[in-house]
Write a protein that holds these residues in place. Structure first.
Motif, PDB file in Angstrom:
ATOM      1  N   LYS A  25       5.091   6.403 -10.561  1.00 39.81           N
ATOM      2  CA  LYS A  25       5.075   5.777  -9.240  1.00 39.81           C
ATOM      3  C   LYS A  25       3.625   5.685  -8.818  1.00 39.81           C
ATOM      4  O   LYS A  25       2.891   6.664  -8.893  1.00 39.81           O
ATOM      5  N   ASP A  26       3.223   4.501  -8.385  1.00 36.22           N
ATOM      6  CA  ASP A  26       1.825   4.302  -8.004  1.00 36.22           C
ATOM      7  C   ASP A  26       1.715   3.013  -7.204  1.00 36.22           C
ATOM      8  O   ASP A  26       2.717   2.404  -6.846  1.00 36.22           O
ATOM      9  N   LYS A  27       0.489   2.609  -6.973  1.00 29.29           N
ATOM     10  CA  LYS A  27       0.213   1.337  -6.328  1.00 29.29           C
ATOM     11  C   LYS A  27      -0.476   0.436  -7.344  1.00 29.29           C
ATOM     12  O   LYS A  27      -1.296   0.891  -8.126  1.00 29.29           O
ATOM     13  N   ASP A  28      -0.129  -0.856  -7.319  1.00 32.06           N
ATOM     14  CA  ASP A  28      -0.789  -1.788  -8.223  1.00 32.06           C
ATOM     15  C   ASP A  28      -2.156  -2.161  -7.647  1.00 32.06           C
ATOM     16  O   ASP A  28      -2.563  -1.663  -6.602  1.00 32.06           O
ATOM     17  N   HIS A  30      -3.089  -4.557  -6.085  1.00 36.03           N
ATOM     18  CA  HIS A  30      -2.999  -5.215  -4.783  1.00 36.03           C
ATOM     19  C   HIS A  30      -2.509  -4.265  -3.691  1.00 36.03           C
ATOM     20  O   HIS A  30      -2.245  -4.696  -2.575  1.00 36.03           O
ATOM     21  N   GLY A  31      -2.332  -2.972  -4.060  1.00 37.19           N
ATOM     22  CA  GLY A  31      -1.886  -1.984  -3.092  1.00 37.19           C
ATOM     23  C   GLY A  31      -0.394  -1.922  -2.884  1.00 37.19           C
ATOM     24  O   GLY A  31       0.094  -1.208  -2.009  1.00 37.19           O
ATOM     25  N   LYS A  32       0.369  -2.642  -3.706  1.00 34.63           N
ATOM     26  CA  LYS A  32       1.827  -2.662  -3.589  1.00 34.63           C
ATOM     27  C   LYS A  32       2.425  -1.518  -4.413  1.00 34.63           C
ATOM     28  O   LYS A  32       2.042  -1.299  -5.565  1.00 34.63           O
ATOM     29  N   ASP A  33       3.388  -0.785  -3.816  1.00 35.00           N
ATOM     30  CA  ASP A  33       4.057   0.302  -4.523  1.00 35.00           C
ATOM     31  C   ASP A  33       4.872  -0.235  -5.693  1.00 35.00           C
ATOM     32  O   ASP A  33       5.472  -1.300  -5.598  1.00 35.00           O
ATOM     33  N   LYS A  96       1.096  -0.474 -15.087  1.00 31.41           N
ATOM     34  CA  LYS A  96       1.815  -1.625 -14.525  1.00 31.41           C
ATOM     35  C   LYS A  96       1.290  -2.933 -15.117  1.00 31.41           C
ATOM     36  O   LYS A  96       2.046  -3.801 -15.502  1.00 31.41           O
TER      37      LYS A  96
END
Length: 178
Positions: A25-28, A30-33, A96
């Motif tokens: 679980k992380d952010k891409d 672009h800051g999207k979960d 991702k």
């Protein structure tokens, strides 16, 4: 004692992952979960253990937090598999996008080699030599590779890194014979 019993006896159990999944679980960028998840499929009654080294925990407290970029990075998972006289160490990084995982996988190999050398230094009878110790650097990605598929979900190695792209599962057996 088995090789895995010895490894489990020296590694901190706070990092042992008893789940049936590899997950991230992380952010891409672009800051999207996002969340990635792959079910671990052992097959043939393989013995294995999984350790997850989450960067949220301070796993390398002897290094500074500022200064050199990537100093405290390590791959997401170390998966130890015992098959007869052989010990396989799967170094797994989940990404991702298309960014490289080589530095984290290389750090994971250094750490794994340190674990094995510590076991040898302590004269614990693990029976490991260069002939029966095998490392696999595996990058699990949500992005599609343009490389040639060797087996279902396994993409040709680049810089010693195997690209895994099966959308749901992680089949251990496929990497033992790779």
């Amino acid at each position: 004692m088995s090789k895995l019993d010895i490894i489990n006896s020296i590694l901190n159990e706070n990092f042992k992952d008893e789940s049936e999944f590899l997950s991230e679980k992380d952010k891409d960028k672009h800051g999207k979960d996002f969340e990635m998840k792959r079910k671990i499929i052992g097959g043939n009654q393989l013995s294995y253990c999984v350790y997850k080294y989450d960067v949220a925990k301070d796993i390398l407290p002897f290094f500074k937090t500022t200064g050199v970029t990537g100093l405290k990075k390590i791959c997401d998972y170390l998966l130890f598999i015992e098959e007869g006289e052989h010990l396989f160490v799967f170094l797994i990084e989940m990404k991702k996008g298309t960014e490289s995982a080589k530095r984290q996988l290389d750090a994971g190999q250094c750490f794994s080699e340190y674990i094995i050398s510590t076991i040898n230094r302590l004269n614990l009878d693990i029976g490991i030599s260069n002939q029966n110790l095998h490392f696999r650097k595996i990058r699990i990605s949500e992005s599609k590779s343009k490389k040639v598929t060797l087996k279902k979900g396994i993409i040709e190695k680049e810089n010693g890194v195997i690209e895994h792209q099966h959308p749901n599962c992680f089949f251990i057996q496929e990497y033992l014979t790779y």
